[in-house]
Design a protein around this motif. Sequence first.
Motif, PDB file in Angstrom:
ATOM      1  N   ARG A  22       0.833  -1.209   0.000  1.00 34.73           N
ATOM      2  CA  ARG A  22       0.000   0.000   0.000  1.00 34.73           C
ATOM      3  C   ARG A  22       0.868   1.259   0.000  1.00 34.73           C
ATOM      4  O   ARG A  22       0.507   2.267  -0.618  1.00 34.73           O
ATOM      5  CB  ARG A  22      -0.920  -0.005   1.218  1.00 34.73           C
ATOM      6  CG  ARG A  22      -1.964  -1.103   1.203  1.00 34.73           C
ATOM      7  CD  ARG A  22      -2.893  -0.965   2.388  1.00 34.73           C
ATOM      8  NE  ARG A  22      -3.397  -2.254   2.831  1.00 34.73           N
ATOM      9  CZ  ARG A  22      -3.992  -2.466   3.982  1.00 34.73           C
ATOM     10  NH1 ARG A  22      -4.181  -1.453   4.823  1.00 34.73           N
ATOM     11  NH2 ARG A  22      -4.427  -3.670   4.303  1.00 34.73           N
ATOM     12  N   PHE A  23       1.988   1.198   0.696  1.00 30.59           N
ATOM     13  CA  PHE A  23       2.914   2.331   0.706  1.00 30.59           C
ATOM     14  C   PHE A  23       3.406   2.630  -0.707  1.00 30.59           C
ATOM     15  O   PHE A  23       3.442   3.793  -1.140  1.00 30.59           O
ATOM     16  CB  PHE A  23       4.078   2.011   1.645  1.00 30.59           C
ATOM     17  CG  PHE A  23       5.221   2.994   1.601  1.00 30.59           C
ATOM     18  CD1 PHE A  23       5.003   4.350   1.414  1.00 30.59           C
ATOM     19  CD2 PHE A  23       6.522   2.549   1.751  1.00 30.59           C
ATOM     20  CE1 PHE A  23       6.068   5.248   1.379  1.00 30.59           C
ATOM     21  CE2 PHE A  23       7.585   3.436   1.717  1.00 30.59           C
ATOM     22  CZ  PHE A  23       7.363   4.786   1.517  1.00 30.59           C
ATOM     23  N   ALA A  24       3.758   1.593  -1.464  1.00 28.98           N
ATOM     24  CA  ALA A  24       4.229   1.786  -2.834  1.00 28.98           C
ATOM     25  C   ALA A  24       3.115   2.374  -3.706  1.00 28.98           C
ATOM     26  O   ALA A  24       3.373   3.259  -4.542  1.00 28.98           O
ATOM     27  CB  ALA A  24       4.720   0.458  -3.411  1.00 28.98           C
ATOM     28  N   GLU A  25       1.902   1.901  -3.524  1.00 30.36           N
ATOM     29  CA  GLU A  25       0.779   2.453  -4.301  1.00 30.36           C
ATOM     30  C   GLU A  25       0.574   3.933  -3.985  1.00 30.36           C
ATOM     31  O   GLU A  25       0.390   4.748  -4.895  1.00 30.36           O
ATOM     32  CB  GLU A  25      -0.493   1.660  -3.989  1.00 30.36           C
ATOM     33  CG  GLU A  25      -0.532   0.262  -4.588  1.00 30.36           C
ATOM     34  CD  GLU A  25      -1.849  -0.436  -4.318  1.00 30.36           C
ATOM     35  OE1 GLU A  25      -2.663   0.123  -3.546  1.00 30.36           O
ATOM     36  OE2 GLU A  25      -2.065  -1.537  -4.857  1.00 30.36           O
ATOM     37  N   ALA A  43       3.424   6.115  -5.483  1.00 27.34           N
ATOM     38  CA  ALA A  43       3.351   6.300  -6.929  1.00 27.34           C
ATOM     39  C   ALA A  43       2.212   7.233  -7.314  1.00 27.34           C
ATOM     40  O   ALA A  43       2.388   8.141  -8.148  1.00 27.34           O
ATOM     41  CB  ALA A  43       3.179   4.939  -7.609  1.00 27.34           C
ATOM     42  N   VAL A  44       1.037   7.044  -6.737  1.00 24.06           N
ATOM     43  CA  VAL A  44      -0.105   7.898  -7.079  1.00 24.06           C
ATOM     44  C   VAL A  44       0.159   9.336  -6.647  1.00 24.06           C
ATOM     45  O   VAL A  44      -0.154  10.291  -7.370  1.00 24.06           O
ATOM     46  CB  VAL A  44      -1.398   7.358  -6.437  1.00 24.06           C
ATOM     47  CG1 VAL A  44      -2.561   8.306  -6.697  1.00 24.06           C
ATOM     48  CG2 VAL A  44      -1.726   5.971  -6.977  1.00 24.06           C
ATOM     49  N   PHE A  81      10.644  -2.203  -2.968  1.00 29.62           N
ATOM     50  CA  PHE A  81       9.781  -1.023  -2.978  1.00 29.62           C
ATOM     51  C   PHE A  81      10.112  -0.115  -4.152  1.00 29.62           C
ATOM     52  O   PHE A  81       9.204   0.369  -4.855  1.00 29.62           O
ATOM     53  CB  PHE A  81       9.937  -0.254  -1.661  1.00 29.62           C
ATOM     54  CG  PHE A  81       9.318   1.113  -1.693  1.00 29.62           C
ATOM     55  CD1 PHE A  81       7.959   1.276  -1.505  1.00 29.62           C
ATOM     56  CD2 PHE A  81      10.092   2.247  -1.944  1.00 29.62           C
ATOM     57  CE1 PHE A  81       7.381   2.537  -1.549  1.00 29.62           C
ATOM     58  CE2 PHE A  81       9.518   3.499  -1.990  1.00 29.62           C
ATOM     59  CZ  PHE A  81       8.163   3.652  -1.788  1.00 29.62           C
ATOM     60  N   MET A  82      11.394   0.150  -4.380  1.00 24.63           N
ATOM     61  CA  MET A  82      11.779   1.017  -5.491  1.00 24.63           C
ATOM     62  C   MET A  82      11.274   0.449  -6.821  1.00 24.63           C
ATOM     63  O   MET A  82      10.725   1.177  -7.659  1.00 24.63           O
ATOM     64  CB  MET A  82      13.300   1.185  -5.527  1.00 24.63           C
ATOM     65  CG  MET A  82      13.862   2.099  -4.456  1.00 24.63           C
ATOM     66  SD  MET A  82      15.622   2.457  -4.717  1.00 24.63           S
ATOM     67  CE  MET A  82      16.371   1.053  -3.908  1.00 24.63           C
ATOM     68  N   ARG A  83      11.465  -0.841  -7.004  1.00 25.55           N
ATOM     69  CA  ARG A  83      11.049  -1.486  -8.243  1.00 25.55           C
ATOM     70  C   ARG A  83       9.531  -1.411  -8.415  1.00 25.55           C
ATOM     71  O   ARG A  83       9.010  -1.119  -9.494  1.00 25.55           O
ATOM     72  CB  ARG A  83      11.539  -2.933  -8.213  1.00 25.55           C
ATOM     73  CG  ARG A  83      11.438  -3.679  -9.501  1.00 25.55           C
ATOM     74  CD  ARG A  83      12.353  -4.904  -9.488  1.00 25.55           C
ATOM     75  NE  ARG A  83      12.160  -5.748  -8.331  1.00 25.55           N
ATOM     76  CZ  ARG A  83      13.068  -5.906  -7.348  1.00 25.55           C
ATOM     77  NH1 ARG A  83      14.216  -5.261  -7.398  1.00 25.55           N
ATOM     78  NH2 ARG A  83      12.830  -6.707  -6.330  1.00 25.55           N
ATOM     79  N   ARG A  90       2.828   2.845 -14.970  1.00 31.63           N
ATOM     80  CA  ARG A  90       1.416   2.613 -15.282  1.00 31.63           C
ATOM     81  C   ARG A  90       0.643   3.919 -15.332  1.00 31.63           C
ATOM     82  O   ARG A  90      -0.279   4.091 -16.134  1.00 31.63           O
ATOM     83  CB  ARG A  90       0.780   1.699 -14.234  1.00 31.63           C
ATOM     84  CG  ARG A  90       1.301   0.278 -14.202  1.00 31.63           C
ATOM     85  CD  ARG A  90       0.517  -0.526 -13.180  1.00 31.63           C
ATOM     86  NE  ARG A  90       1.107  -1.830 -12.918  1.00 31.63           N
ATOM     87  CZ  ARG A  90       0.609  -2.716 -12.061  1.00 31.63           C
ATOM     88  NH1 ARG A  90      -0.493  -2.422 -11.381  1.00 31.63           N
ATOM     89  NH2 ARG A  90       1.204  -3.881 -11.874  1.00 31.63           N
ATOM     90  N   LEU A  91       1.014   4.846 -14.455  1.00 28.22           N
ATOM     91  CA  LEU A  91       0.286   6.115 -14.363  1.00 28.22           C
ATOM     92  C   LEU A  91       0.792   7.145 -15.363  1.00 28.22           C
ATOM     93  O   LEU A  91       0.182   8.210 -15.494  1.00 28.22           O
ATOM     94  CB  LEU A  91       0.406   6.669 -12.943  1.00 28.22           C
ATOM     95  CG  LEU A  91      -0.241   5.806 -11.853  1.00 28.22           C
ATOM     96  CD1 LEU A  91       0.222   6.260 -10.472  1.00 28.22           C
ATOM     97  CD2 LEU A  91      -1.748   5.862 -11.940  1.00 28.22           C
TER      98      LEU A  91
END
Length: 877
Positions: A448-451, A454-455, A484-486, A494-495
């Motif tokens: 969730r942290f990675a999501e 990124a957003v 996490f970086m990857r 994606r965004l």
Amino acid sequence: MSYNDRRGGYRRRHRDDYDDRRREPYETPEEKLKTAIIKLGEVDALEELPRLQKQIQDFTPLNVGIVSEAFRIGVTEQPYKIPYYAALIRLLHDGAEDTEGPLLGRLVLEDFWKGFQTYVDKLEWRETRLCIQFFAHLTVAGLVSPESMAALLQAFTAVLEGFNVSHKRAKRAVLCAAEGLMIAGASLKTSASEIINAIQAFSETTTSAKWLVRPTITLFTDAVAIDNGDEMLDTILHTLKTLVDADFAQIADSFPQPYLTLPKLEDRTPFDLPLVLVPPESDIELDGVSNNTEEAASVKKDEWPEYFLRLFDNDISPDPNTPAGYAVRTALLDTIAIFEVNRKECARLLLEYPKWNLPGAFKPKPGAPVETEPVAGKYWQLESTIIETILGALLILPESSHKSVYYISLITELCKLSPSTVGPAVGKSIRKLYGALSEGLDVEAARRFAEWFAVHMSNFGFQWVWKEWVPDLALAVQHPRRTFMRRAVEFEIRLSYHDRILKTLPDAMQAPDAFTASEQAPGPNFEYDEPTNPHHDAAQSVLNLFRGRAKAEDVIAHLDTLKTTLETSEDGPVNVDATVRSIVVQSLLHIGARSFSHLLNAIERYLPLLRTVAGSGNAAAGGSSPEAKGGILTSAAAFWKSNPQMVGIVFDKLMQYQIVDPNDVVGWTFVNGAGLRLGGPLSLNAFEWDLMRGALDKANGRVVIARRKVTALRKEEDDTRARAKARANESMEVDADTKPDGAEAEAEEEAAVENPALTTALKALDSLTAEQKAALSRTLEGFVTCLAPVAADANPNPHARTVITEQAWHNRANWDNDEWNAWETWGWYRQFCRAYSPYLRVSAQTLYAVSFSRFETSTDPAAELMRKTWDIAMDVS
């Protein structure tokens, strides 16, 4: 009248009509009064109180119901105003000496109680809890008797003594009792110890469940306390004990009490709150269908202790284990929950929160005048406190109260409203969470942290100081920080698009050996595109048929010819079925690679072909081959190997069109795990978990839909039987001479006719339930193979047993990829058990017998840890 005059008149009339349409809707005087009460404090609450008091008392004829309804709306939808609504009720108790009958404040309070009773009867827990806070403030103000307030709180602690009380129900009852005691504790000293003891007794029963939802994983210990966070029940108990030790002296420093500045009421009898009985929470049953529906799952999904991560020191954000800190966090969480429907308004209210708290609690914005002196032990940073609270709610395990996108968008709105103050708090939070990745941050929290990262970056130009993390490229490739970086870079691509994101990364991260971002943009990989491939011509022939939109039957006929050609080929031994299957799947995906709609059209057009391929050529006989379905998934994954998101989308569509089953996807995931792809032993990473979660959600969702259909058909059948019985009863009233022979028997026979639609729906439900159990069983069996392998298992992971020891954990700085992969797999097993526990409990005994019976007498530490995790997840009630 001239032409121009006539036209001008027309324009004026047209404008007047338009103005009429735009005119504000008419508000009655009562509606205006109601709005004034709800909007209390828009400028300055303390200055508005006397004016609003006079407005209410001067209103004639006064409708007490309207006034009390406004109070209920204000209390339950604007909880930060509760102390001021209590002060307003206190002012409404002022009346002339010759006033006859009950005072206005008393009448409003009596009517308010009726609404509260409705909340209790409907088990609307949040509204109930906020009303209790209101009554607690009124108790301190002397308007509610302490004895009745104590009895009200004890009615909620009595819930904890109920038979087999669920954690959800008990937790909400605890919040009601505890927060009422925190506010009115000075008046309830004689009852405080009884309430605290009841909460303590319940909290001790949740110790094992706390271990399973800790946001930081330590597999070698049973400890539930963590250094960088706190659990809600533990926080409540610590806060209450702190208040008791100080004889509740800290209440005045924690909760605003504007009513205490008003003169005390003399010779006024306090209002006695009526006795309350909290109704039982009925189980959800659907007409005899077992209780594993989506509704039942939603009842139990948050039946876990709640840990909130701490990101800042106590001098930056308040310590929730103190009365003042608990009051701040509760107020912020309530605002976040209530205003989910309007994130912009929520962001504004969060940044305005200091006006509703005690003066001097938060630092003013940079450059703003200092209106009050800082309070010792407070003077916190508002923005850091808000961001910490939001992220704490986002990272609650196994599932947050609201969708992740709400918390993410709320932080975005806060940054837009005050970028100069919220931005630095966000940056610090990211760095704190990134640091926690090395300290065992749970894999689901890390996902969730990675999501969020990124957003959030996508909303602000993808601007991040990546060079800070370049030294971490020396860590193992599967280290949580590098993972996490990857993952974050993948989400950012994606965004946006590949080249743009690549330009934001330092050169060191762009290098191929950094394994952070791919050199090429994520796109399709058509294996047979190169003329050097021995099956290039065969693939082109199939591809041309697809391009020409040939009928599925024609393509199937061509495949039979192609198989004959391959069997007589001189290219060496060839698995003809597997080769043809790969050619068909990749060629079809190649046609659908242009867009999502192209993909759907291609799959829908050639469904008969895909079913034939999935049946290994035996579709006509109704056959189905697990090997063939696995081959389809392998070919699809190979085609989109550069784009993991598309792999998940294609797998989902194949399940949707029933080309493959969820069980096939789960099995494929374990056979093609991350460790195997990297040349190591079997393990899972976040990509495989996403595929597995999609398959399990698909299986569970199908069962939910089937159950709803059965419920609707049963209701329809019951209505039909009732109508038939009613007609039979009517016929009995007809004179015996005129009554048709056998009318009643015919009616009963008509009612007894079996509903063919219901029969079909029940058969479908049985089939889908079996499919669901197969997927859950296959998942559990796959984790057993990963984490507690035996010598005979293929690609056993020896590190699954070593990473769970204390010695190995303290030596994690020297772990390699295989160790980190094994540790991550343990994390996904924990998430599987806690997230899908509502579904697993339905068949817990069968699943245990299939997967764990072999470990009954085993002393294998990995097997014992798996059983321990399973038992905790199944015993949560």
